[in-house]
Every structure is written in structure tokens, then in C-alpha cells.
Design a protein around this motif. Structure first.
Motif, PDB file in Angstrom:
ATOM      1  N   ALA A  70       0.829  -1.204   0.000  1.00  0.00           N
ATOM      2  CA  ALA A  70       0.000   0.000   0.000  1.00  0.00           C
ATOM      3  C   ALA A  70       0.869   1.261   0.000  1.00  0.00           C
ATOM      4  CB  ALA A  70      -0.936  -0.005   1.199  1.00  0.00           C
ATOM      5  N   LYS A  71       1.920   1.260   0.823  1.00  0.00           N
ATOM      6  CA  LYS A  71       2.821   2.422   0.848  1.00  0.00           C
ATOM      7  C   LYS A  71       3.515   2.603  -0.497  1.00  0.00           C
ATOM      8  CE  LYS A  71       3.856   2.279   5.809  1.00  0.00           C
ATOM      9  NZ  LYS A  71       4.924   2.091   6.828  1.00  0.00           N
ATOM     10  N   LYS A  72       3.923   1.504  -1.083  1.00  0.00           N
ATOM     11  CA  LYS A  72       4.605   1.572  -2.371  1.00  0.00           C
ATOM     12  C   LYS A  72       3.673   2.109  -3.455  1.00  0.00           C
ATOM     13  CE  LYS A  72       7.189  -1.322  -5.621  1.00  0.00           C
ATOM     14  NZ  LYS A  72       7.684  -2.697  -5.919  1.00  0.00           N
ATOM     15  N   LEU A  73       2.423   1.612  -3.468  1.00  0.00           N
ATOM     16  CA  LEU A  73       1.458   2.075  -4.460  1.00  0.00           C
ATOM     17  C   LEU A  73       1.129   3.551  -4.261  1.00  0.00           C
ATOM     18  CD1 LEU A  73      -0.475   1.525  -6.802  1.00  0.00           C
ATOM     19  CD2 LEU A  73      -2.173   0.753  -5.116  1.00  0.00           C
ATOM     20  N   LYS A  74       0.994   3.968  -3.013  1.00  0.00           N
ATOM     21  CA  LYS A  74       0.682   5.360  -2.716  1.00  0.00           C
ATOM     22  C   LYS A  74       1.773   6.290  -3.243  1.00  0.00           C
ATOM     23  CE  LYS A  74      -0.386   8.411   1.196  1.00  0.00           C
ATOM     24  NZ  LYS A  74       0.791   9.278   1.099  1.00  0.00           N
ATOM     25  N   ARG A  75       3.033   5.951  -2.985  1.00  0.00           N
ATOM     26  CA  ARG A  75       4.131   6.797  -3.458  1.00  0.00           C
ATOM     27  C   ARG A  75       4.182   6.805  -4.986  1.00  0.00           C
ATOM     28  NH1 ARG A  75       7.281   3.687   0.316  1.00  0.00           N
ATOM     29  NH2 ARG A  75       7.217   4.632   2.408  1.00  0.00           N
ATOM     30  N   GLN A  76       3.895   5.646  -5.600  1.00  0.00           N
ATOM     31  CA  GLN A  76       3.924   5.570  -7.049  1.00  0.00           C
ATOM     32  C   GLN A  76       2.833   6.445  -7.670  1.00  0.00           C
ATOM     33  OE1 GLN A  76       6.142   4.289  -8.838  1.00  0.00           O
ATOM     34  NE2 GLN A  76       5.265   4.297 -10.901  1.00  0.00           N
TER      35      GLN A  76
END
Length: 481
Positions: A70-76
Motif C-alpha cells: 500500500a505504501k509503495k502504491l501510494k508513493r507511485q
């Protein structure tokens, strides 16, 4: 009440038929009236400010994303959206970025009553995304002339509705009706939603006040007459004050013989030209004017400045502020009351600002974000499995919050302490308080604070705990004193 017999018409009769007169008058007040201009810009600055910023809030639980994913997708998402939104490539005209387009759309909506945004896909060299936003002024949506519209639905003021009353298409002219371009106007029909693609083609920003209303009304419409008359009154008072500040000496003679007064002056000591017999006499700043024989002067004292000017203008502006939902203090940026009264005025204004900000996010930012997200998934820039398989998955991925500039504080210490109390008692969250107090994101703040803490420790700037506690005790004793 016998002489008061207003007609009872529908939204089209009462509103649509009067828009051709309301829009030019509202724009003229904005361009030439200081108060009208300031009122609309106050709305724009507080509602939009530097732009409503994206905060992805996708449903990670429903999408079965781990915390790390989720954190990775949010930053992306944030990284990719910034690439598009902060570039002028997002504008079909190539002049504004996404946040400047928000300002333009909102200001035009307030000024003209409504505004349109088209969402074409226009591939361009060196541009990663094809989605463009094209802002069209309200006047360009109108009924086509000399066109057989029998095969279409009912068209009213450029808005086409089907038999169920749903808006199905808009008709746009290829130029503004007031353009200097003398070529005949042509109209193009644009469907709200594409039949084959299913994507949104047109966004219509307006505030409806009546059922079956299809076009918006300028926000200044209820106070157009008051503002115009106030503008005329202000100009008259200003001219009267200028005239009353002029002091002119008139020299009157009873003979044409110049020898009686020696040689007539050739230069005016004030710089004003000496009139000839054919010139008009006029007032000036310390001017000396020569009169012909037999001519006399009667001075009319305008009695300016008018002591009742300011109270009268204040009274009118309070009524204007009530119509615009902008307190008088904020309308004129004039805070002379107590802290409680000023804070109450700001809180009342921010109820309206938040409402309009939410409308702007729902009607403009979110639909554009969803169209951009779909293109990003198609181009493989964002990994979103099942995005086009189910509308609920589409909704789960594209959920977002839009935060604008913070409200600001009259007393930052009191506001910060109140925020701490709300968080400690569970009435609010750190994320919400960070957004409302400073317009920042709590998670980003924590990461930055951690970085700054490590940086200070790296250079030996760590404050001793005992010294810090002693300083706090000393400050507490001073506060009690």
C-alpha cells in the motif's frame, strides 16, 4: 403587496433567458469594480489557493494489499500524478498546470455562473500522458442556429437532455459570441459520456438553485445593482473630493486696457496655461485664471469629504457580504473587532469555503483524476490488477482526498493547543490536524522530522534531556508568574 406581482416561471424562463444580460454585467463588475474583483478573488484564494492537492486513499483492505504494498502504491501514484499535474502538458492550451487550471475554472465559474472542461486525448511529442484539460467559457455553450435538431433531444441553452431529463450532450460553438472573428459560428455536439469508450468527455461546473436548472447563475447576480450603484457613488465622491481640493484664483478686470494693470502675465506660476478669450476656464491645483471684463465667478462648495460616506458604504457591503456568504471583515480584509468576533467571522466563512472546496473536488478534480488513473493503468505506469474488471475495484483504486491551503490561525498557540487536545481525546487525528493547521501531510512531516533528528545527531546538535526538561520547568514557572 398589491403592486408586487412577480411572474412564476420555470428555471429556463427565470434564469436561462436572463443569462445573456447577467454574464456581461458580472464580468464588467469584476474587471472594473474593486469590491467585486476583491470578493471573487477572496473566494478563489480561500477555496482553491495554490491548488487542491491529491492524497490517495485507496481501499487497501478490499484490494488485499499489504501495508508495504500500500505504501509503495501510494508513493507511485503521487509520483506519477505529479509528473502530469505539475506540467503544462496537462492543459490543452499548454499554458497552465493542473493547479492553475483549478484556479481558472473556479474563478470563471463564480464570474459567469458555470464553466466547462473537456477531456480530450491529445498525443504530443515528449509528453508521457495524452489526457488534456480544455477549459471553455460559459458563453460557448449555446443553442445551434440553422440546424435540424429534430433527431436530437430537447436543447436548452446549449444543453441537450433526453426524454427522462438526463443531460446527454452539450453544444459548443467554435468561437466566443463576442469574438472579433467575423467568420460564421459553427457548433459541435459533445456527448457527456462516450457511447463506445464510456469515458467522461465533459465536466460542467455549476451550482444549481432550482430543479431542472441546466445553467449556472453568476454569484454576483443578486447584488449586481447594489455593486454598480455603489461603484458610481464612490466615483462621484472621489471626483467631488478632488474638486474640493482644488484652489483657483480668478482675476477679474473692468477694462480691456492692459496698461491699467501694467503688462499682463505671460506665465502662470503654477504651470497652468493662461486661457485666451476662446479657451474655457477651468479649476486647477493652485491655478490663476484671468477673466474677461464683466465676467464673475460663483464658487460652489461641494462640502467634501462626506462624513456619511464610510458608514453608508459599510452598510451596503454588509448586505453584499451576506449574499456572497463572506463576512464583511473578510470581504474588506478589515479586522478591527475583538479576537472572538474575528474568529467567529472566519469560522463562518470557512463553512462556505469548505463546501465549495468539496464541490470543486467532486465535480472537477476527482473525475479528472479518475481519467488520468485509467490512462496510467493502460500505459502500465501503475499496476492495478482488476482495475477494468469491476466498477467497485475501479472505485477502490481511485478513492482520494483533496486538501487545499489551511485556514490559518489568529492565535497559533491557542489553535495548536486545541489541536493537541482534540487528538489526545480522540476527537480528531494527527493527519486531519496537520492538513487543517498547516496544509501538510502528517506522514511526510514525521519522515522529515526523523531525518532532521538523525541529521542533528550526526553533527552533535542533540539537546541534553535534562537541560531540555529544566528549560521546560523554567518556562512553566515564568508562565505561572
Amino acid at each position: 403587496m398589491k403592486a408586487w406581482n412577480p411572474s412564476a416561471g420555470d428555471a429556463e424562463a427565470d434564469i436561462h433567458e436572463n443569462l445573456e444580460a447577467l454574464r456581461p454585467r458580472a464580468r464588467d463588475l469584476f474587471m472594473g469594480g474593486a469590491l467585486s474583483n476583491g470578493a471573487l478573488k477572496t473566494l478563489r484564494t480561500n477555496v482553491i489557493g495554490t491548488g487542491l492537492r491529491l492524497k490517495p486513499s485507496f481501499d487497501a483492505d478490499f484490494l488485499r494489499l499489504s501495508e508495504e504494498d500500500a505504501k509503495k502504491l501510494k508513493r507511485q501514484i503521487e509520483r506519477e500524478f505529479a509528473l502530469w499535474a505539475e506540467s503544462k502538458d496537462c492543459d490543452a492550451a499548454g499554458m497552465h498546470n493542473f493547479y492553475e487550471l483549478q484556479q481558472l475554472a473556479f474563478l470563471s465559474k463564480m464570474m459567469s455562473g458555470d464553466v466547462f472542461a473537456l477531456l480530450p486525448l491529445l498525443p504530443r511529442k515528449h509528453a508521457l500522458y495524452d489526457l488534456r484539460v480544455r477549459i471553455l467559457e460559459a458563453d460557448r455553450c449555446s443553442n445551434p442556429r440553422n440546424l435540424d435538431v429534430s433527431k436530437y433531444g430537447r436543447i436548452s441553452n446549449g444543453v441537450e437532455v433526453d426524454k427522462d431529463g438526463m443531460v446527454s450532450a452539450y453544444w459548443f460553438s467554435d468561437k466566443h459570441p463576442g469574438s472579433y472573428n467575423l467568420k460564421p459560428m459553427k457548433w459541435q455536439r459533445v456527448e457527456v459520456v462516450g457511447k463506445e469508450s464510456g469515458r467522461r468527455n465533459v465536466l460542467h461546473l455549476m451550482e444549481a438553485e432550482r430543479p431542472e436548472q441546466r445553467r449556472g447563475v453568476p454569484i454576483l447576480a443578486p447584488v449586481i445593482e447594489s455593486l454598480k450603484q455603489l461603484e458610481r457613488y464612490t466615483e462621484a465622491e472621489l471626483m467631488a473630493a478632488v474638486i474640493s481640493g482644488m484652489f483657483t484664483v480668478f482675476i477679474e478686470s473692468e477694462t480691456d486696457d492692459p496698461d491699467e494693470f501694467a503688462v499682463p502675465p505671460t506665465d502662470n506660476p503654477t504651470g497652468e496655461p493662461i486661457p485666451t478669450s476662446d479657451d474655457e476656464l477651468r479649476l486647477g491645483n493652485g491655478a490663476v485664471q484671468i477673466l474677461r471684463p464683466g465676467e464673475k465667478v460663483n464658487i460652489a462648495n461641494p462640502g467634501r469629504p462626506n462624513a456619511q460616506f464610510d458608514p453608508f458604504v459599510t452598510s451596503i457591503l454588509r448586505q453584499v457580504g451576506a449574499s456572497l456568504e463572506v463576512p464583511y471583515e473578510l470581504l474588506l480584509k478589515h479586522f478591527t473587532a475583538s479576537y472572538s468576533a474575528s474568529r467567529a467571522a472566519l469560522l463562518e466563512a470557512w463553512k462556505m469555503f469548505r463546501m465549495r472546496r468539496a464541490w470543486m473536488a467532486w465535480d472537477f478534480c476527482q473525475p479528472i483524476y479518475e481519467e488520468w488513473f485509467a490512462e496510467a493503468v493502460i500505459k502500465g505506469r501503475i499496476d492495478a490488477p482488476g482495475f477494468f474488471d469491476d466498477p467497485i475495484i475501479f472505485k477502490a483504486y481511485t478513492q482520494a482526498e483533496w486538501h487545499g491551503p489551511s485556514q490559518g490561525q489568529l492565535d497559533p498557540v491557542k489553535e495548536a493547543n486545541a489541536a493537541v487536545i482534540r487528538v489526545e481525546n480522540g476527537f480528531s487525528t494527527r493527519q486531519r490536524e496537520a492538513a487543517e493547521l498547516t496544509g501538510t501531510e502528517y506522514e511526510s512531516n514525521v519522515r522529515q522530522l526523523a531525518y532532521e533528528k538523525d541529521l542533528r545527531e550526526q553533527y552533535g546538535l542533540t539537546v541534553d534531556k535534562n537541560i531540555a526538561e529544566g528549560g521546560e520547568e523554567e518556562n512553566a514557572e515564568e508562565d505561572q508568574t
